[in-house]
Design an enzyme around this catalytic site. Structure first.
Site, PDB file in Angstrom:
ATOM      1  N   CYS A  78     -79.617  83.157 -13.669  1.00  0.00           N
ATOM      2  CA  CYS A  78     -78.990  84.444 -13.334  1.00  0.00           C
ATOM      3  C   CYS A  78     -77.682  84.698 -14.074  1.00  0.00           C
ATOM      4  O   CYS A  78     -77.294  85.843 -14.283  1.00  0.00           O
ATOM      5  CB  CYS A  78     -78.762  84.546 -11.831  1.00  0.00           C
ATOM      6  SG  CYS A  78     -80.303  84.605 -10.882  1.00  0.00           S
TER       7      CYS A  78
ATOM      8  N   HIS B 177     -74.472  90.990 -11.355  1.00  0.00           N
ATOM      9  CA  HIS B 177     -75.859  90.552 -11.445  1.00  0.00           C
ATOM     10  C   HIS B 177     -76.604  91.078 -10.236  1.00  0.00           C
ATOM     11  O   HIS B 177     -76.122  90.997  -9.103  1.00  0.00           O
ATOM     12  CB  HIS B 177     -75.924  89.030 -11.496  1.00  0.00           C
ATOM     13  CG  HIS B 177     -77.271  88.479 -11.150  1.00  0.00           C
ATOM     14  ND1 HIS B 177     -78.413  88.846 -11.823  1.00  0.00           N
ATOM     15  CD2 HIS B 177     -77.668  87.605 -10.187  1.00  0.00           C
ATOM     16  CE1 HIS B 177     -79.447  88.222 -11.302  1.00  0.00           C
ATOM     17  NE2 HIS B 177     -79.020  87.469 -10.303  1.00  0.00           N
TER      18      HIS B 177
ATOM     19  N   ASN C  22     -84.590  91.629  -8.668  1.00  0.00           N
ATOM     20  CA  ASN C  22     -83.743  90.691  -9.398  1.00  0.00           C
ATOM     21  C   ASN C  22     -84.477  90.270 -10.665  1.00  0.00           C
ATOM     22  O   ASN C  22     -85.501  89.601 -10.608  1.00  0.00           O
ATOM     23  CB  ASN C  22     -83.458  89.482  -8.509  1.00  0.00           C
ATOM     24  CG  ASN C  22     -82.581  88.435  -9.170  1.00  0.00           C
ATOM     25  OD1 ASN C  22     -82.392  88.448 -10.387  1.00  0.00           O
ATOM     26  ND2 ASN C  22     -82.062  87.515  -8.386  1.00  0.00           N
TER      27      ASN C  22
END
Length: 335
Positions: free
Chosen positions: A115, A262, A292
């Site tokens: 991530c 993020h 995501n």
């Protein structure tokens, strides 16, 4: 020493939209349950046979970024490719992009920081440009999560969160005397490595095929996430690394024109926004549409924000990410 800037942005997502209702047909879940916990309404998934892969999506996003930067593949001096879902274990996606785009024999570096992969990659590109070694570095974040998720009730805590897509930026030498990428800040804490992890094969040959071939089920091949533990650490580390970046440049949260976190979980973004006291119009979230997308989430959001006119010259843009490893980082940019 030179300074660097982001000269072009681009993104690509598959056409196939997967809604929460679609997932409810595969596992014991529902739209309200998913939205309440993640803020996600839908995500994009690659459909087998649609011609997409992690590297191909990276190429599609890169072509847009290059066009917006006014550059050609021959102008790029280096590729930095961030992903946790490469087309194969090795070689990495960077060399595939180099070949598919017909580039010179430039270096291709793959970053496996999940991530926070895009933030780490921008930091790497920034250093190469600042030292004068390279003038234009192509940075890509691309993910094919759908090829490796457990679409049963057992895996719903993870599988409802993730989507596929790619984003890219060109980090170039900044010819202005001011602005550009002001600073980058990176951290890790490996003692929590097992709280968000996967041990297994690659997305082109995944668990269902392995189970069918071997008549067994190996749970470690699917992603594992201790959601509450990750959430608690994320909100702390996000705040710390954003503050670190601002203080390094003599700035405060009041100076932020646009904050792009993020896209891990809308609740995390909202918690950080509230904690930093940043107005709604200064935070960009698109997890509702894409889920995501790990290393791709920030460049996709950055590209969308730019397309929507939310980023203007001289704006202060802050990027921040936290994820598996644990690793986290921030980038402070004067656009």
């Amino acid at each position: 020493m030179y300074s660097s800037k982001i000269s072009g942005v681009g993104h690509y997502v598959p056409e196939n939209i997967v809604t929460n209702d679609d997932l409810s047909k595969l596992m014991d879940t529902n739209d309200a349950w998913i939205q309440e916990r993640t803020g996600i309404k839908e995500r994009r998934h690659i459909k087998k046979g649609d011609g997409n892969s992690t590297s191909i999506m990276g190429v599609k996003a890169s072509k847009i970024a290059l066009e917006r930067a006014g550059l050609t593949p021959d102008d790029i001096d280096m590729i930095v490719f961030a992903t946790l879902s490469p087309d194969m274990y090795f070689p990495g996606g960077g060399v595939q992009v180099q070949e598919m785009m017909g580039m010179r024999t430039i270096p291709a570096l793959d970053v496996r920081n999940q991530c926070s992969g895009f933030v780490y990659s921008v930091s790497v590109a920034d250093q190469f440009v600042k030292t004068g070694m390279y003038k234009h570095v192509l940075v890509i974040g691309s993910e094919n999560h759908s090829g490796g998720l457990d679409f049963t009730t057992r895996g719903r805590g993870v599988s409802v969160i993730f989507g596929d897509g790619a984003g890219a930026v060109v980090v170039s030498r900044n010819e202005r005397k001011s602005g550009g990428i002001l600073s980058t800040h990176l951290h890790s804490e490996g003692k929590h490595k097992d709280e968000l992890a996967l041990q297994g094969p690659a997305t082109q040959h995944w668990v269902p095929e392995i189970i069918a071939e071997n008549d067994q089920e190996n749970i470690p091949y699917y992603p594992h996430m201790n959601g509450q533990f990750v959430f608690k650490h994320a909100v702390v580390r996000f705040s710390e690394v954003i503050k670190e970046g601002l203080e390094a440049n003599g700035l405060t949260t009041a100076d932020i024109d646009l904050f792009i976190p993020h896209q891990a979980n809308l609740r995390i973004s909202q918690y950080i926004q509230h904690k930093m006291k940043v107005a709604d119009d200064k935070v960009f979230n698109n997890i509702q549409k894409y889920g995501n997308t790990t290393a791709a989430s920030i460049p996709i959001a950055l590209s969308e924000a730019w397309e929507q006119g939310k980023i203007k010259e001289n704006d202060l843009v802050v990027l921040a990410a936290f994820g598996s490893g644990f690793t986290w980082g921030s980038v402070v940019i004067r656009w």
